[in-house]
Design an enzyme around this catalytic site. Structure first.
Site, short mmCIF file in Angstrom:
data_model
loop_
_atom_site.label_atom_id
_atom_site.label_comp_id
_atom_site.label_asym_id
_atom_site.label_seq_id
_atom_site.Cartn_x
_atom_site.Cartn_y
_atom_site.Cartn_z
CB THR B 47 -0.95 -0.01 1.22
OG1 THR B 47 -1.99 -0.97 0.96
CG2 THR B 47 -1.61 1.35 1.44
CB CYS B 80 -0.69 -10.21 -0.75
SG CYS B 80 -0.63 -8.40 -0.55
CE LYS B 161 -0.30 -6.02 6.32
NZ LYS B 161 -0.04 -7.28 5.63
CB CYS B 191 -7.11 -6.90 2.83
SG CYS B 191 -5.58 -7.00 3.80
#
Lengths: 237, 237
Positions: B47, B80, B161, B191
């Protein structure tokens, strides 16, 4: 870079990887260990080979090891207790360090084993003496289920491999309790399928059970973090 | 042999592998797909790169791709969504087929999208138009949270994460419900961190949520089983 010689079974390898990730201190992706995992589900049954009832799994394990080497790994873990019957043979074929799951378990034991250390494992692991021999060097005596109990453990392991967890969980809980009743204060889940079945165990057993998969995962994190530190130090020197 | 270009993030890769294993019809280890997984946690934030705030992740992705090729994979999946901004670039560099997660999601959609298809994704995936462009070719319109909602989604993804699931789950549930309230009958967890946080979701949302990780896992099983069948057929011919 950590190499995982896996697929024995595939879900046990996934369980192991999750334990490596959870045991790594990390706040973002880039803090985690790099890993290459070969999930070589084609490797023949290890217990059948040890009992003289199936083909030698070593050639397929060597093939997986070579793929990991080609991918650039610097340390190898094998999340299958029974496969450690071939640990010395594999280590002799590669310059890359191959961690031993029984050494990792020994690091995690907290109780002295007055009553013997309970071991729930495949019949291959028991027959090959993988835990008994390596732990005898540390003065630890292993205690396994009797023949009928061992057959039940083996049946439960096959149920996990086939995805039938509920029945497997009942069998394994009963066999662990039986070892406790003979005086064991700790019982090693010494087949990587077993923690998959006993993952949600919340009762009195929880403090008794030692997870060999978790032990191996922690050993990998320690080893790879230490070597990352060594590399950083030598770069700085 | 399936190759997984993973580590973005590491736990999402573990989640993906578990979904591949659970979607494979198997009664024993040897029935499962062979996989090589490169968990390349070192790949820079996707990102940040798309938003012009961080380094290009493509070189590290290419390095992981080369490791998978060296290990002998014949098909590649990337668990991903944001990394699919570089899908065409990666596919152009290898003769090995690289599956596309948005095509896998499209195969799993059951509802017509009168109200638009809800998409919960990183700000990188949204900004790059990864879902919007590929689904427009199929006549599907995507609907994303507003700017404040998108910032919340991004915050939740970072919490996953960092291993802080509980707070992430609350945020993601609220943002999914907000999309439903605007008329979306399906909401894609676009995601791979999101299904990790919403894995235990049992309420009304459960039938609305589409898991892109699960979709990619099923596409891998279909593709690899078909190619195994082709190999068997050509051997028999």
């Amino acid at each position: 870079m950590l190499g995982v010689l896996g697929g024995m079974g595939p879900m046990a390898t996934v369980d192991f990887m999750g334990k490596v990730v959870r045991n790594t201190p990390a706040a973002r992706d880039q803090d985690h260990l790099q890993m290459v995992v070969c999930s070589a589900a084609n490797i023949p049954d290890r217990t059948a080979a040890i009992l003289g009832e199936g083909p030698d799994p070593l050639p397929a394990m060597v093939d997986a090891l070579r793929r990991l080497e080609a991918a650039g790994v610097t340390c190898v873990a094998i999340p299958c207790n029974t496969a450690h019957h071939w640990h010395a043979a594999l280590q002799a074929m590669t310059p890359v360090r191959v961690l031993h799951i029984v050494d990792a378990v020994a690091e995690m034991l907290t109780e002295s084993d007055g009553g013997g250390l309970g071991v729930l494992a495949t019949s291959g692991t028991v027959e090959a003496g993988i835990y008994q021999e390596r732990l005898a060097h540390r003065g630890i005596t292993c205690r396994m289920p009797d023949a009928a109990g061992q057959a039940e453990v083996m049946r439960a392991i096959r149920l996990v491999k086939a995805g039938q967890l509920a029945e497997a969980t009942e069998i394994l809980r009963a066999q662990a309790m039986a070892l406790v009743s003979t005086g064991c204060r700790q019982v090693v889940m010494a087949c990587t399928e077993i923690p998959v079945a006993l993952a949600a165990e919340e009762g009195a057993l929880r403090t008794v059970l030692v997870d060999a998969t978790e032990a191996l995962a922690r050993a990998c994190v320690r080893t790879c973090m230490a070597s990352a530190h060594d590399s950083a130090t030598s770069l700085a020197a």
